[in-house]
Design a protein around this motif. Structure first.
Motif, PDB file in Angstrom:
ATOM      1  N   ALA A 241      61.533  29.021  46.584  1.00  0.00           N
ATOM      2  CA  ALA A 241      60.107  28.896  45.681  1.00  0.00           C
ATOM      3  C   ALA A 241      59.548  30.176  45.809  1.00  0.00           C
ATOM      4  CB  ALA A 241      59.013  27.832  46.208  1.00  0.00           C
ATOM      5  N   GLN A 242      59.182  30.769  44.543  1.00  0.00           N
ATOM      6  CA  GLN A 242      58.681  32.105  44.763  1.00  0.00           C
ATOM      7  C   GLN A 242      57.009  32.097  44.365  1.00  0.00           C
ATOM      8  OE1 GLN A 242      60.882  34.555  42.447  1.00  0.00           O
ATOM      9  NE2 GLN A 242      62.596  34.497  43.290  1.00  0.00           N
ATOM     10  N   ARG A 243      56.342  31.442  43.450  1.00  0.00           N
ATOM     11  CA  ARG A 243      55.212  31.340  43.386  1.00  0.00           C
ATOM     12  C   ARG A 243      54.612  30.227  42.263  1.00  0.00           C
ATOM     13  NH1 ARG A 243      57.367  34.769  39.627  1.00  0.00           N
ATOM     14  NH2 ARG A 243      56.597  34.752  37.397  1.00  0.00           N
ATOM     15  N   TYR A 244      53.353  29.881  42.669  1.00  0.00           N
ATOM     16  CA  TYR A 244      52.868  28.907  41.716  1.00  0.00           C
ATOM     17  C   TYR A 244      51.779  29.460  40.812  1.00  0.00           C
ATOM     18  CZ  TYR A 244      50.841  24.281  40.454  1.00  0.00           C
ATOM     19  OH  TYR A 244      50.514  23.338  39.592  1.00  0.00           O
ATOM     20  N   GLU A 245      51.803  29.433  39.394  1.00  0.00           N
ATOM     21  CA  GLU A 245      51.163  30.015  38.232  1.00  0.00           C
ATOM     22  C   GLU A 245      51.069  29.116  37.183  1.00  0.00           C
ATOM     23  OE1 GLU A 245      52.413  34.472  38.834  1.00  0.00           O
ATOM     24  OE2 GLU A 245      52.541  33.695  36.544  1.00  0.00           O
ATOM     25  N   ASN A 246      49.867  28.848  36.812  1.00  0.00           N
ATOM     26  CA  ASN A 246      49.673  28.138  35.456  1.00  0.00           C
ATOM     27  C   ASN A 246      50.596  26.704  35.398  1.00  0.00           C
ATOM     28  OD1 ASN A 246      48.312  30.376  34.570  1.00  0.00           O
ATOM     29  ND2 ASN A 246      49.982  31.076  33.243  1.00  0.00           N
ATOM     30  N   GLY A 247      50.393  26.191  36.558  1.00  0.00           N
ATOM     31  CA  GLY A 247      50.999  24.740  36.747  1.00  0.00           C
ATOM     32  C   GLY A 247      52.284  24.783  36.811  1.00  0.00           C
ATOM     33  N   ARG A 248      52.983  26.025  37.132  1.00  0.00           N
ATOM     34  CA  ARG A 248      54.542  25.915  37.452  1.00  0.00           C
ATOM     35  C   ARG A 248      54.846  26.654  38.750  1.00  0.00           C
ATOM     36  NH1 ARG A 248      55.282  29.269  31.995  1.00  0.00           N
ATOM     37  NH2 ARG A 248      54.517  27.950  30.564  1.00  0.00           N
ATOM     38  N   ILE A 249      55.882  25.965  39.036  1.00  0.00           N
ATOM     39  CA  ILE A 249      56.569  26.568  40.301  1.00  0.00           C
ATOM     40  C   ILE A 249      57.779  27.482  40.178  1.00  0.00           C
ATOM     41  CG2 ILE A 249      57.829  24.331  40.896  1.00  0.00           C
ATOM     42  CD1 ILE A 249      56.598  26.938  43.472  1.00  0.00           C
ATOM     43  N   TYR A 250      57.719  28.693  40.220  1.00  0.00           N
ATOM     44  CA  TYR A 250      58.579  29.546  39.891  1.00  0.00           C
ATOM     45  C   TYR A 250      59.737  29.665  40.997  1.00  0.00           C
ATOM     46  CZ  TYR A 250      56.355  31.252  35.600  1.00  0.00           C
ATOM     47  OH  TYR A 250      56.096  31.404  34.382  1.00  0.00           O
ATOM     48  N   TYR A 251      61.116  29.576  40.645  1.00  0.00           N
ATOM     49  CA  TYR A 251      62.127  29.951  41.691  1.00  0.00           C
ATOM     50  C   TYR A 251      62.710  31.260  41.422  1.00  0.00           C
ATOM     51  CZ  TYR A 251      64.523  26.728  38.647  1.00  0.00           C
ATOM     52  OH  TYR A 251      64.870  25.996  37.412  1.00  0.00           O
ATOM     53  N   SER A 252      62.568  31.830  40.206  1.00  0.00           N
ATOM     54  CA  SER A 252      63.143  32.979  39.915  1.00  0.00           C
ATOM     55  C   SER A 252      62.018  33.770  39.128  1.00  0.00           C
ATOM     56  CB  SER A 252      64.622  33.096  39.425  1.00  0.00           C
ATOM     57  OG  SER A 252      64.280  32.886  38.029  1.00  0.00           O
ATOM     58  N   ASP A 253      62.247  34.989  38.740  1.00  0.00           N
ATOM     59  CA  ASP A 253      61.443  35.812  38.060  1.00  0.00           C
ATOM     60  C   ASP A 253      60.962  34.836  36.521  1.00  0.00           C
ATOM     61  OD1 ASP A 253      61.134  37.537  39.709  1.00  0.00           O
ATOM     62  OD2 ASP A 253      62.148  39.018  38.503  1.00  0.00           O
ATOM     63  N   THR A 254      61.834  34.093  36.230  1.00  0.00           N
ATOM     64  CA  THR A 254      61.697  33.454  34.808  1.00  0.00           C
ATOM     65  C   THR A 254      61.965  31.810  35.204  1.00  0.00           C
ATOM     66  OG1 THR A 254      63.992  33.939  34.243  1.00  0.00           O
ATOM     67  CG2 THR A 254      62.280  35.508  33.288  1.00  0.00           C
ATOM     68  N   GLU A 255      62.366  31.466  36.006  1.00  0.00           N
ATOM     69  CA  GLU A 255      62.811  30.142  35.845  1.00  0.00           C
ATOM     70  C   GLU A 255      61.743  29.212  36.453  1.00  0.00           C
ATOM     71  OE1 GLU A 255      67.463  29.346  36.283  1.00  0.00           O
ATOM     72  OE2 GLU A 255      66.343  30.880  37.755  1.00  0.00           O
ATOM     73  N   PHE A 256      61.177  28.197  36.075  1.00  0.00           N
ATOM     74  CA  PHE A 256      60.170  27.469  36.751  1.00  0.00           C
ATOM     75  C   PHE A 256      60.289  25.948  36.629  1.00  0.00           C
ATOM     76  CE2 PHE A 256      58.727  28.743  32.607  1.00  0.00           C
ATOM     77  CZ  PHE A 256      58.214  27.498  32.080  1.00  0.00           C
ATOM     78  N   ILE A 257      59.402  25.247  37.168  1.00  0.00           N
ATOM     79  CA  ILE A 257      59.294  23.771  36.799  1.00  0.00           C
ATOM     80  C   ILE A 257      58.035  23.557  36.791  1.00  0.00           C
ATOM     81  CG2 ILE A 257      59.638  21.229  37.671  1.00  0.00           C
ATOM     82  CD1 ILE A 257      61.959  22.702  39.690  1.00  0.00           C
ATOM     83  N   ARG A 258      57.513  22.633  35.643  1.00  0.00           N
ATOM     84  CA  ARG A 258      56.059  22.604  35.608  1.00  0.00           C
ATOM     85  C   ARG A 258      55.725  21.309  36.455  1.00  0.00           C
ATOM     86  NH1 ARG A 258      53.523  23.223  30.685  1.00  0.00           N
ATOM     87  NH2 ARG A 258      54.583  24.311  29.129  1.00  0.00           N
ATOM     88  N   THR A 259      54.782  21.380  37.202  1.00  0.00           N
ATOM     89  CA  THR A 259      54.340  20.397  37.919  1.00  0.00           C
ATOM     90  C   THR A 259      52.791  20.635  38.386  1.00  0.00           C
ATOM     91  OG1 THR A 259      54.570  19.019  39.845  1.00  0.00           O
ATOM     92  CG2 THR A 259      55.143  21.359  40.279  1.00  0.00           C
ATOM     93  N   GLN A 260      51.966  19.363  38.353  1.00  0.00           N
ATOM     94  CA  GLN A 260      50.858  19.678  38.900  1.00  0.00           C
ATOM     95  C   GLN A 260      50.735  18.768  40.444  1.00  0.00           C
ATOM     96  OE1 GLN A 260      47.857  20.885  38.174  1.00  0.00           O
ATOM     97  NE2 GLN A 260      48.806  21.615  36.121  1.00  0.00           N
ATOM     98  N   ASN A 261      52.057  18.525  40.815  1.00  0.00           N
ATOM     99  CA  ASN A 261      52.092  17.972  42.175  1.00  0.00           C
ATOM    100  C   ASN A 261      53.011  18.760  42.917  1.00  0.00           C
ATOM    101  OD1 ASN A 261      50.369  15.417  41.512  1.00  0.00           O
ATOM    102  ND2 ASN A 261      52.317  15.335  40.033  1.00  0.00           N
ATOM    103  N   LEU A 262      52.591  19.749  43.542  1.00  0.00           N
ATOM    104  CA  LEU A 262      53.597  20.396  44.659  1.00  0.00           C
ATOM    105  C   LEU A 262      53.101  20.274  45.843  1.00  0.00           C
ATOM    106  CD1 LEU A 262      55.600  23.174  44.899  1.00  0.00           C
ATOM    107  CD2 LEU A 262      53.324  24.424  44.783  1.00  0.00           C
ATOM    108  N   ILE A 263      54.418  19.896  46.560  1.00  0.00           N
ATOM    109  CA  ILE A 263      54.161  19.647  48.175  1.00  0.00           C
ATOM    110  C   ILE A 263      55.273  20.426  48.741  1.00  0.00           C
ATOM    111  CG2 ILE A 263      54.652  17.811  49.935  1.00  0.00           C
ATOM    112  CD1 ILE A 263      54.515  15.543  47.593  1.00  0.00           C
ATOM    113  N   TRP A 264      54.435  21.332  49.929  1.00  0.00           N
ATOM    114  CA  TRP A 264      55.277  22.114  50.693  1.00  0.00           C
ATOM    115  C   TRP A 264      55.539  21.494  52.189  1.00  0.00           C
ATOM    116  CZ3 TRP A 264      56.918  26.887  49.690  1.00  0.00           C
ATOM    117  CH2 TRP A 264      57.350  27.593  50.752  1.00  0.00           C
ATOM    118  N   ALA A 265      56.736  21.632  52.458  1.00  0.00           N
ATOM    119  CA  ALA A 265      57.288  21.033  53.730  1.00  0.00           C
ATOM    120  C   ALA A 265      58.420  22.022  54.118  1.00  0.00           C
ATOM    121  CB  ALA A 265      57.765  19.635  53.442  1.00  0.00           C
ATOM    122  N   ALA A 266      58.066  23.258  54.050  1.00  0.00           N
ATOM    123  CA  ALA A 266      59.130  24.343  54.203  1.00  0.00           C
ATOM    124  C   ALA A 266      59.100  24.962  55.593  1.00  0.00           C
ATOM    125  CB  ALA A 266      59.182  25.148  53.006  1.00  0.00           C
ATOM    126  N   GLY A 267      57.984  24.844  56.436  1.00  0.00           N
ATOM    127  CA  GLY A 267      58.024  25.351  57.620  1.00  0.00           C
ATOM    128  C   GLY A 267      56.741  25.346  58.400  1.00  0.00           C
TER     129      GLY A 267
END
Ligand SMILES: Cc1cc2nc3c(=O)[nH]c(=O)nc-3n(C[C@H](O)[C@H](O)[C@H](O)COP(=O)(O)OP(=O)(O)OC[C@H]3O[C@@H](n4cnc5c(N)ncnc54)[C@H](O)[C@@H]3O)c2cc1C
Length: 460
Positions: A241-267
């Motif tokens: 996961a790289q960044r969250y912008e405009n309701g999208r979680i980006y996992y590369s420069d251009t690929e993202f998933i739209r979500t308003q429910n982002l849960i962080w359990a990564a460390g």
């Protein structure tokens, strides 16, 4: 000075934190001729392994937390102060807290850990975490608030973003919350929201490694992956996961998933305190200790549990941040403090690995036992339930949890879905993060993601 603590001729052992480690230590010090002072910012002990069940409406918060003063009722050498410890001053043997200074003869840090966002600011400002009871209650309210909003919107992309959930981190917490969310999607949400098409709700698990449940056996990893896929979770392995912008979680420069429910359990990082010798605090904010849990460079300060970084031949990267490690280090330190008072030599810590486990859903759990033993399915699920039930503090909590689980099992329902928090995205972030974001908003063109305009969909 000393926040009205009685002055006695007995040495004072101050324990910061009443999690698994601090609780066990303070209990085990009951019979020693010492004054035990426990400080915690909360007036309750929190059973973190079941927080995800509070977040997904399966358990009420009161069944996984227990008032500290009640736990120690009748322990005559015990004193509690609800306070936030801000700094240690080892030169003066004093703690600086938000209720004043407290003197110690021996100090034990049992402060646990804090969520680590790896410097990803946009994620830290917008993701929900599951480290505390308020976090879990907020998460539950927030999910349901978004479903209430999903009913109102006429924009299909916005509706899907409000229903989608993305969990980052495929360790036990991430896996367990995904499984619980999948059960909500199947059993609970269709009943409550018949106007919504629940087939549109997608649950994603993003994991940087090649497998889920990284520290567990290969068998458990494969079986958990199979369970998650069976339950309709989309796995994104080897993905950052790289960044969250405009309701999208980006996992590369251009690929993202739209979500308003982002849960962080990564460390997580250790919850080290200011004032400790710099060379004792590692980059991950865990505090270096010797094999007797004594903080490196200090004579009368110890650290146990998640915050302690004990590097040995057996564990060259430090012991894992797990409840059994915290409890065993506490037991060993209590015995060592007894030896110290008797003028005897301290003994090194030895860890007994009792195994590890994770639950994915009803009748689906994985268990690894020492000696390369592995099992899963219904037996794993029963084992998980039994171990967690037995470890809960207090008869009431055990009874209420057992009854709640039985009702959920037979009714396929999760009863607790009240929205009890006012809507405010930043409720999830730590106050310091909110303040930093507000400062940034005041001094720059920063636009909070909730109200940011939607850009065209290019991925996800
Ligand atoms: C969601 C989740 C699920 C988990 N599941 C499992 C599991 O299934 N199995 C397992 O073995 N482990 C699990 N863990 C890890 C386990 O909970 C920890 O290893 C364990 O809690 C560590 O105990 P501790 O006493 O070191 O710290 P904690 O239990 O975190 O306790 C720290 C205490 O210190 C207090 N504190 C911290 N800083 C201050 C301060 N400055 N001033 C005052 N008080 C302070 C906190 O309020 C807290 O009460 C899970 C953790 C999480 C977050």
């Amino acid at each position: 000075m000393d926040t009205n603590l009685p002055q006695t001729s007995q040495p004072r052992i101050v324990v910061i934190g009443c999690g698994f480690a601090g609780l066990r230590l303070a209990k085990d010090l009951a019979k020693l001729p010492v004054q035990v002072v426990v400080i915690d910012r909360n007036n309750y002990h929190n059973f973190q392994p079941l927080l995800y069940q509070v977040a997904t409406g399966a358990l009420e918060a009161d069944s996984i937390a227990y008032p500290i003063r009640k736990i120690f009722a009748g322990q005559h050498n015990f004193f509690f102060r609800m306070a936030d410890v801000e700094r240690v001053d080892p030169a003066r043997n004093v703690l600086e807290t938000n209720i004043g200074e407290i003197h110690y003869d021996h100090l034990v840090l049992a402060t646990g850990s804090l969520t680590n966002f790896f410097g990803l600011d946009s994620i830290e400002q917008n993701a929900m975490q599951i480290k505390s009871v308020p976090n879990a209650l907020n998460l539950r309210s927030y999910l349901f608030q978004n479903f209430e909003k999903a009913i109102l919107t006429e924009d299909p992309a916005q509706r899907q973003a409000l229903m989608n959930v993305v969990v980052v981190g495929g360790g036990p917490t991430g896996v367990e919350i995904c499984g619980s969310l999948a059960e909500m999607r199947k059993d609970v949400l269709p009943k409550d929201y018949p106007e919504l098409d629940l087939k549109q709700m997608e649950i994603y698990l993003i994991e940087a490694g090649a497998e889920v449940l990284g520290p567990m056996s290969k068998e458990s990893q494969v079986q958990a992956k199979h369970y998650l896929e069976e339950m309709g979770i989309h796995l994104r392995l080897n993905t950052h996961a790289q960044r969250y912008e405009n309701g999208r979680i980006y996992y590369s420069d251009t690929e993202f998933i739209r979500t308003q429910n982002l849960i962080w359990a990564a460390g997580v990082n250790g919850a080290a305190l200011d004032g400790l010798p710099e060379n004792a605090v590692a980059r991950n904010k865990r505090v270096g200790v010797d094999t007797q849990n004594r903080v490196l460079g200090l004579r009368n300060v110890y650290a146990i549990g998640d915050v302690a970084n004990m590097v040995t031949d057996e564990m060259p990267r430090g012991y894992p941040m797990l409840a059994p490690v915290a409890i065993q280090q506490a037991e060993q330190l209590a015995a060592n403090l007894g030896r110290l008072l008797q003028g005897e030599a301290l003994q090194p810590f030895k860890y007994t690995n009792k195994g590890s486990m994770a639950i994915v859903g009803r009748n689906r759990a994985v268990v690894d036992l020492p000696g390369d033993l592995h099992f899963g399915g219904f037996l794993g699920w029963l084992t998980w339930l039994f171990v967690h039930l037995m470890t809960l503090v207090g008869f009431r909590n055990k009874a209420v949890t057992l009854i709640s689980w039985a009702i959920s099992y037979f009714s396929s329902d999760k009863a607790l879905r009240l929205i009890i928090r006012p809507f405010k995205r930043h409720d999830f972030a730590e106050r310091s993060v909110v303040e930093a974001a507000e400062k940034k908003a005041a001094t720059s063109a920063y636009i909070p993601p909730v109200s940011a305009p939607e850009a065209p969909v290019v991925g996800g």
